[in-house]
Design a protein around this motif. Sequence first.
Motif, PDB file in Angstrom:
ATOM      1  N   ASP A 270     -42.501 -48.537  -2.684  1.00 33.58           N
ATOM      2  CA  ASP A 270     -43.258 -48.161  -1.250  1.00 33.58           C
ATOM      3  C   ASP A 270     -42.226 -47.301  -0.499  1.00 33.58           C
ATOM      4  O   ASP A 270     -43.013 -47.692   1.715  1.00 33.58           O
ATOM      5  CB  ASP A 270     -43.237 -49.966  -0.832  1.00 33.58           C
ATOM      6  CG  ASP A 270     -42.363 -50.666  -0.657  1.00 33.58           C
ATOM      7  OD1 ASP A 270     -41.205 -50.056  -0.876  1.00 33.58           O
ATOM      8  OD2 ASP A 270     -43.016 -51.638  -0.674  1.00 33.58           O
ATOM      9  N   HIS A 272     -42.369 -44.448   0.643  1.00 34.41           N
ATOM     10  CA  HIS A 272     -43.122 -43.277   1.269  1.00 34.41           C
ATOM     11  C   HIS A 272     -44.006 -43.441   1.441  1.00 34.41           C
ATOM     12  O   HIS A 272     -44.943 -44.594   1.360  1.00 34.41           O
ATOM     13  CB  HIS A 272     -42.790 -42.120   0.024  1.00 34.41           C
ATOM     14  CG  HIS A 272     -43.676 -42.311  -1.492  1.00 34.41           C
ATOM     15  ND1 HIS A 272     -44.825 -42.122  -1.509  1.00 34.41           N
ATOM     16  CD2 HIS A 272     -43.458 -43.450  -2.074  1.00 34.41           C
ATOM     17  CE1 HIS A 272     -44.823 -42.910  -3.051  1.00 34.41           C
ATOM     18  NE2 HIS A 272     -44.627 -43.486  -3.163  1.00 34.41           N
ATOM     19  N   TYR A 273     -44.905 -42.674   2.634  1.00 32.95           N
ATOM     20  CA  TYR A 273     -46.226 -42.424   2.625  1.00 32.95           C
ATOM     21  C   TYR A 273     -46.959 -41.267   1.739  1.00 32.95           C
ATOM     22  O   TYR A 273     -46.600 -40.212   2.652  1.00 32.95           O
ATOM     23  CB  TYR A 273     -46.121 -42.688   4.413  1.00 32.95           C
ATOM     24  CG  TYR A 273     -47.653 -42.441   4.674  1.00 32.95           C
ATOM     25  CD1 TYR A 273     -48.360 -44.059   4.806  1.00 32.95           C
ATOM     26  CD2 TYR A 273     -48.549 -41.168   5.112  1.00 32.95           C
ATOM     27  CE1 TYR A 273     -49.956 -44.112   5.186  1.00 32.95           C
ATOM     28  CE2 TYR A 273     -49.561 -41.141   5.763  1.00 32.95           C
ATOM     29  CZ  TYR A 273     -50.383 -42.397   5.705  1.00 32.95           C
ATOM     30  OH  TYR A 273     -51.155 -42.257   6.170  1.00 32.95           O
ATOM     31  N   GLU A 274     -48.211 -42.055   1.084  1.00 31.29           N
ATOM     32  CA  GLU A 274     -48.360 -40.938   0.937  1.00 31.29           C
ATOM     33  C   GLU A 274     -47.629 -39.503   0.048  1.00 31.29           C
ATOM     34  O   GLU A 274     -46.742 -40.313  -1.107  1.00 31.29           O
ATOM     35  CB  GLU A 274     -49.291 -40.222   1.286  1.00 31.29           C
ATOM     36  CG  GLU A 274     -50.757 -40.898   1.923  1.00 31.29           C
ATOM     37  CD  GLU A 274     -52.311 -40.696   2.793  1.00 31.29           C
ATOM     38  OE1 GLU A 274     -51.477 -39.684   3.338  1.00 31.29           O
ATOM     39  OE2 GLU A 274     -52.746 -41.298   3.201  1.00 31.29           O
ATOM     40  N   TYR A 276     -46.007 -37.788   1.783  1.00 26.46           N
ATOM     41  CA  TYR A 276     -44.483 -37.670   2.518  1.00 26.46           C
ATOM     42  C   TYR A 276     -43.514 -38.896   2.096  1.00 26.46           C
ATOM     43  O   TYR A 276     -42.737 -39.265   2.069  1.00 26.46           O
ATOM     44  CB  TYR A 276     -44.952 -38.039   4.072  1.00 26.46           C
ATOM     45  CG  TYR A 276     -46.212 -37.103   4.934  1.00 26.46           C
ATOM     46  CD1 TYR A 276     -45.848 -36.276   5.253  1.00 26.46           C
ATOM     47  CD2 TYR A 276     -47.740 -37.907   4.296  1.00 26.46           C
ATOM     48  CE1 TYR A 276     -47.141 -35.200   6.007  1.00 26.46           C
ATOM     49  CE2 TYR A 276     -48.700 -37.131   4.622  1.00 26.46           C
ATOM     50  CZ  TYR A 276     -48.183 -36.104   5.698  1.00 26.46           C
ATOM     51  OH  TYR A 276     -49.252 -34.750   5.929  1.00 26.46           O
ATOM     52  N   SER A 332     -43.964 -45.058   7.387  1.00 27.08           N
ATOM     53  CA  SER A 332     -45.661 -45.528   7.514  1.00 27.08           C
ATOM     54  C   SER A 332     -46.025 -44.949   8.464  1.00 27.08           C
ATOM     55  O   SER A 332     -45.119 -44.308   9.444  1.00 27.08           O
ATOM     56  CB  SER A 332     -45.576 -47.175   7.023  1.00 27.08           C
ATOM     57  OG  SER A 332     -47.122 -47.988   6.942  1.00 27.08           O
ATOM     58  N   VAL A 333     -47.807 -45.180   8.719  1.00 24.13           N
ATOM     59  CA  VAL A 333     -47.746 -45.177   9.722  1.00 24.13           C
ATOM     60  C   VAL A 333     -48.503 -45.878  10.769  1.00 24.13           C
ATOM     61  O   VAL A 333     -49.215 -46.791  10.239  1.00 24.13           O
ATOM     62  CB  VAL A 333     -49.311 -44.016   9.205  1.00 24.13           C
ATOM     63  CG1 VAL A 333     -50.213 -43.423  10.586  1.00 24.13           C
ATOM     64  CG2 VAL A 333     -48.710 -42.311   8.697  1.00 24.13           C
ATOM     65  N   PHE A 339     -46.357 -41.726  12.359  1.00 23.24           N
ATOM     66  CA  PHE A 339     -45.185 -42.117  11.209  1.00 23.24           C
ATOM     67  C   PHE A 339     -44.297 -43.311  12.243  1.00 23.24           C
ATOM     68  O   PHE A 339     -43.826 -43.004  13.572  1.00 23.24           O
ATOM     69  CB  PHE A 339     -44.346 -41.002  10.655  1.00 23.24           C
ATOM     70  CG  PHE A 339     -45.431 -39.970   9.948  1.00 23.24           C
ATOM     71  CD1 PHE A 339     -45.103 -40.571   8.731  1.00 23.24           C
ATOM     72  CD2 PHE A 339     -45.246 -38.747   9.937  1.00 23.24           C
ATOM     73  CE1 PHE A 339     -45.559 -40.174   7.759  1.00 23.24           C
ATOM     74  CE2 PHE A 339     -46.064 -37.861   9.123  1.00 23.24           C
ATOM     75  CZ  PHE A 339     -46.250 -38.637   7.444  1.00 23.24           C
ATOM     76  N   THR A 342     -40.563 -48.033   8.879  1.00 29.02           N
ATOM     77  CA  THR A 342     -40.892 -49.392   8.590  1.00 29.02           C
ATOM     78  C   THR A 342     -39.140 -50.214   8.682  1.00 29.02           C
ATOM     79  O   THR A 342     -40.031 -52.154   9.160  1.00 29.02           O
ATOM     80  CB  THR A 342     -41.537 -50.297   7.238  1.00 29.02           C
ATOM     81  OG1 THR A 342     -40.334 -49.767   6.354  1.00 29.02           O
ATOM     82  CG2 THR A 342     -42.730 -48.854   6.891  1.00 29.02           C
TER      83      THR A 342
END
Lengths: 358, 541
Positions: A270, A272-274, A276, A332-333, A339, A342
């Motif tokens: 978890d 990465h973000y999508e 990214y 995360s966003v 961005f 976290t």
Amino acid sequence: MSQGSASNRGSGDPDSTGINLDDPAVTEFDLVAEGARRDGVEIVRYRPRFDTDSPKSAAEKRIERTIALCFVLTGVAAFAFVGIFGFWEWKYQFGAGADKWFTPLLGTAMGVALLGIGFGLILWHKKLMPEEVAIQDRHDGASSDEDRVLTGATITHLAAETGIKRRPLLKGAVAFGLAPVGLMAVAPLGALIKDPGNELYTTGFTGGVRLVRLDGSPVRPDDLAAGGIETVFPGIPGGTTNEHADSPTLLIHLREADAVKVRISPKYADFHYENYYAYSKICTHAGCPASLYEQQTQRLLCPCHQSQFDVLRGCKPIFGPATRALPQLPISVDSQGFFIATSDYKEPIGPAFWERPS
Amino acid sequence: MKLPKIKPAELPAKGAAWADDRLAAAGPLRRMMNKVFPDHWSFLLGEIALYSFIVLLLTGTFLTLFFDPSMTEVVYDGSYAPLRGVEMSQAYASSLDISFDVRGGLIMRQIHHWAALLFMAAIVVHMLRVFFTGAFRRPRELNWIIGIGLLVLGLVEGFAGYSIPDDALSGTGLRIVSAIILSIPLVGSWAAFAIFGGEFPGDLIVPRLYIAHVLIIPGLLVALISAHMALLVKQKHTQLPGRGHTEKNVVGHRMVPGFAAKAGGFFMMVFAMLALLGGWFQINPIWLFGPYKGEVVSAGSQPDFYVGWLDGSTRLWPAWDITAFGYTIPAIFWPTVVLPGAVFTIAALWPFLEAKFIKDRAHHNLLQRPRDVPWRTAIGVAALTFMMVLLISGGNDVIAEKFNISLNAMTWAGRIALIAGPPLAYFITHRICLGLQQYDRQTLAHGIETGMIKRLPHGEFTEIHQPLVGGNGHNGGHGDGHGHLDAEAAYEQIPVPKKMNKFGAGGPSTPGFFKPIEKPVPHKSSAMVVEETVNAPNSLP
């Protein structure tokens, strides 16, 4: 050498078997040779290049002129140097201009001036000064046995003179007194010592800190086209400066076709973000920025020592001297669509060190 | 009051007498001036290093007048337009100012950098000369060790100088050094924090390197160079083997006038070359790199050559971290700390290792020709090969790019060459040395090849050889007049003439480029030729 001291030596020195220095028939060169002889140097060959008693030959004149020319050239070039230094347009202006010739002209003038002296002197030696072979005796090896005995006694007698053997109390007191003086001399260096603390384990990122560009602007997912990369920094005061030289991070937006090939340890599932992914830019080998991104092979290359990291495999090293993967930054966003990290990196970024948990 | 009459012509003598009344220096001064210097080009190599060092002191002093080592961030506002408005350290800004806003600053910077490269190169080549001729042997082991100390100090000094402009390249180099210090077992992180005053980069490292660069290390260099020279004077020069050269003498020129004129001229030439290099050839254009930023790097970042071999070793070393019991010895420790430590330690101890190995306890003032000690020459070339593979590998990315070779292939080629190259170099060098010995022996036995072919009555072709007997002063044999000797000259490990001399070729060539500058020597009959050849050497020392 004045004539007086020379004659004193000539008569007083029992070692002298040579010439009588006061003899009017003795030439200056005889004195030179005698001096050399007393210094253990025999001039075995001494031949003038030209006969100084007859008029100058054409060859001699030619060499004389050449050497003179060398020194004249030096004078001219040295003047030129001063002139260029003082009067040539020197102030740098962007673009072409006379100032670009300032440094080359100075170099040329200085070089020519010095070459003139160099060639002049060497020609003088090779063409005009008498051809010479001198042989010097060496008296090397150890000192004479007598010297050794006498000096040795002088040194060992120190023990008796100071009476250090008779007075063990002094021996102990001196040892006790002086040893700490050495420590005292070294101790101020202790001011250099600084506890590394946890500085090697942390960066400028903490939970909620935005990822910003060099100019401080935050990054949205839309800002980065698929296949693009961006160097990001922690959005804190001084986060983009060398104060946080451990924090530069590479934000990579993988293309969909590449993203499906990503194989990554569940530990980082978890992070990465999508599509990214954010990896530390600081090479785990020697700390250079591993920033050359090869899109075709999905590799990051560190230009310092050519370590290569596979972006699709959690930036594991696949070639070169690096041993560990580039640490991944969990991202995360936030609610405004920018961005954020976290948390900080989960392991120390950059080069390894002794106490680093493996 | 009447002033005493001054006669200018008497002033030097009076001045000398004044000084000698107080110092009694006439004897020592004359002994110094009468010191004999041997005459061989290879003895100039160390001089190049010395002269470069003087140039470094001169140009470096100029640079200190303008350089400010502070790491305080400032905004650049100098003449170089592309960097205006950029935030950078004061150190980098003042380096830019030296390059653009100080009259003559750029040429001083460039001469300084070129002189640093020449200084290190001359030390290395001088060291090779000393190694290959065995000049380090007893009694000169101490001076060899001092020389190794100068080499190491020069390396550190050069690196410090490379680092203080605080441009992107020098900062990258410093970051690697910080990683190297971090890698030292047990104390790495503490040592790095002590040196940098905290986590890399901090704001202390440039001022600290600056004081090391302009005071501490130059002071040590001056002290060691003085000791190096003092030992040289005390122990006198070695000399290459040759006619009249013995263990008990030095053959050459007295210091004054011959050597002084040559050395002074040579100093000027070295300085002139550095001035021309500094004027015409750009070096380390720091304004193109920009200020150091932790995230900035470019491909083709190479250190100066004397550090380049360590860059190469770092690239070639495999990714072998050692981890046990929760502690780590990083891979970078081996190629950057252990390797140079081992290289310099072995080099420093070499005189003792060699003496022990071949049980040589004798005093040596005569040098050896490299070919006459094939095993040492071969070891030297093998070591040189090792270092060259490392140095080339330090630029393997540039080679890969320019020649369109895979980078990974370059790395592997370097790894293989590093292991296979030295033994191969040893073998080849050893064979070459033996071959050269053989060539000398052949010349001694048969005379010098003249290139002149003679056809005998029965049709056979033979080459005429110029006889050599007497050429080394010991062998009294005479030729038979046809270029064959009734006795072979003994092999004495001294240079053997390889070129036919004037007597052998008949008429002498006449000096002069366009027209003769001397009257031609009258032609001599062939009977005299033999006589001259045999006797001429004996008239020489």
